[in-house]
Scaffold this motif. Sequence first.
Motif, PDB file in Angstrom:
ATOM      1  N   HIS A 101     -52.570  46.729  -3.487  1.00 40.05           N
ATOM      2  CA  HIS A 101     -51.515  45.731  -3.658  1.00 40.05           C
ATOM      3  C   HIS A 101     -51.789  44.958  -4.941  1.00 40.05           C
ATOM      4  O   HIS A 101     -52.879  44.445  -5.149  1.00 40.05           O
ATOM      5  CB  HIS A 101     -51.517  44.787  -2.458  1.00 40.05           C
ATOM      6  N   TYR A 154     -47.093  47.972  -4.412  1.00 43.28           N
ATOM      7  CA  TYR A 154     -47.943  48.539  -3.367  1.00 43.28           C
ATOM      8  C   TYR A 154     -48.110  50.024  -3.639  1.00 43.28           C
ATOM      9  O   TYR A 154     -47.158  50.693  -4.032  1.00 43.28           O
ATOM     10  CB  TYR A 154     -47.300  48.384  -1.986  1.00 43.28           C
ATOM     11  N   TRP A 170     -44.875  50.958   6.064  1.00 50.82           N
ATOM     12  CA  TRP A 170     -44.604  49.864   5.133  1.00 50.82           C
ATOM     13  C   TRP A 170     -43.149  49.412   5.259  1.00 50.82           C
ATOM     14  O   TRP A 170     -42.861  48.215   5.279  1.00 50.82           O
ATOM     15  CB  TRP A 170     -44.899  50.286   3.688  1.00 50.82           C
ATOM     16  N   ARG A 176     -41.903  45.640   6.081  1.00 48.12           N
ATOM     17  CA  ARG A 176     -41.393  44.852   4.957  1.00 48.12           C
ATOM     18  C   ARG A 176     -40.550  43.658   5.380  1.00 48.12           C
ATOM     19  O   ARG A 176     -40.536  42.643   4.702  1.00 48.12           O
ATOM     20  CB  ARG A 176     -40.644  45.719   3.972  1.00 48.12           C
ATOM     21  N   ILE A 207     -42.868  40.735   5.801  1.00 50.73           N
ATOM     22  CA  ILE A 207     -43.657  40.261   4.661  1.00 50.73           C
ATOM     23  C   ILE A 207     -43.044  38.953   4.178  1.00 50.73           C
ATOM     24  O   ILE A 207     -41.857  38.887   3.885  1.00 50.73           O
ATOM     25  CB  ILE A 207     -43.675  41.297   3.517  1.00 50.73           C
ATOM     26  N   MET A 241     -47.656  39.661   0.869  1.00 51.17           N
ATOM     27  CA  MET A 241     -48.699  39.900   1.864  1.00 51.17           C
ATOM     28  C   MET A 241     -49.949  39.128   1.493  1.00 51.17           C
ATOM     29  O   MET A 241     -50.208  38.887   0.315  1.00 51.17           O
ATOM     30  CB  MET A 241     -49.066  41.382   1.928  1.00 51.17           C
TER      31      MET A 241
END
Length: 141
Positions: free
Chosen positions: A5, A109, A119, A123, A126, A131
Motif C-alpha cells: 500500500h 494497492y 479488496w 473497499r 475503507i 487503510m
Amino acid sequence: EGWFHLRFPRMLPKKEEGSAEYIRGFLYPAMRRYFQNAEYTRRFGECVVIFRHVYDENCPENEARDHDNIELNMVIDTLAVFVMEDDGAHKCEHHYCSAKGPYDHTEVYVVPEDEHIKWIEMRKTIPGTGMMIEKDTSFLA
C-alpha cells in the motif's frame, strides 16, 4: 493482508508538458529508501495494481480525473522495480476507482490477483483517509 500500500498525501500531480518522468524522480528515491530499511519485502507475481483516487467531499464532480493518465504508468513502472515480478499484461492488471474523503489524495494497492475480489469487497469499508498503515514510514518525508 500482506498487500503493498502506497499513499500520496495529495492527488497524483498531472503532467504539465513533455514527460511524466518527474514522478519517478521523487517516487523512486523514496521507494529505494524504504526498501533499504524494510524488514519484509514481497515480490508479487500475478497481481492487480489498484489506484484509488480520493477526492475532498466538497470537490465538485467535474474536478474528478480521468483514469487513463500517463502519470499512473510512471507509478506502475516504479512499483514493478521494487514489489512486482513483472508489470506486463500477462502478470499485472489495473483497477481504477474513486471515493470521497476529508481531503484529496491517491492510494495505490498491489494485491495478488486471486485476492482482488477481497479488496473490492473491502473497499466500501475503507475510510476516506485510507487503510491503516501499520509500519511507520515517516522517514520517507
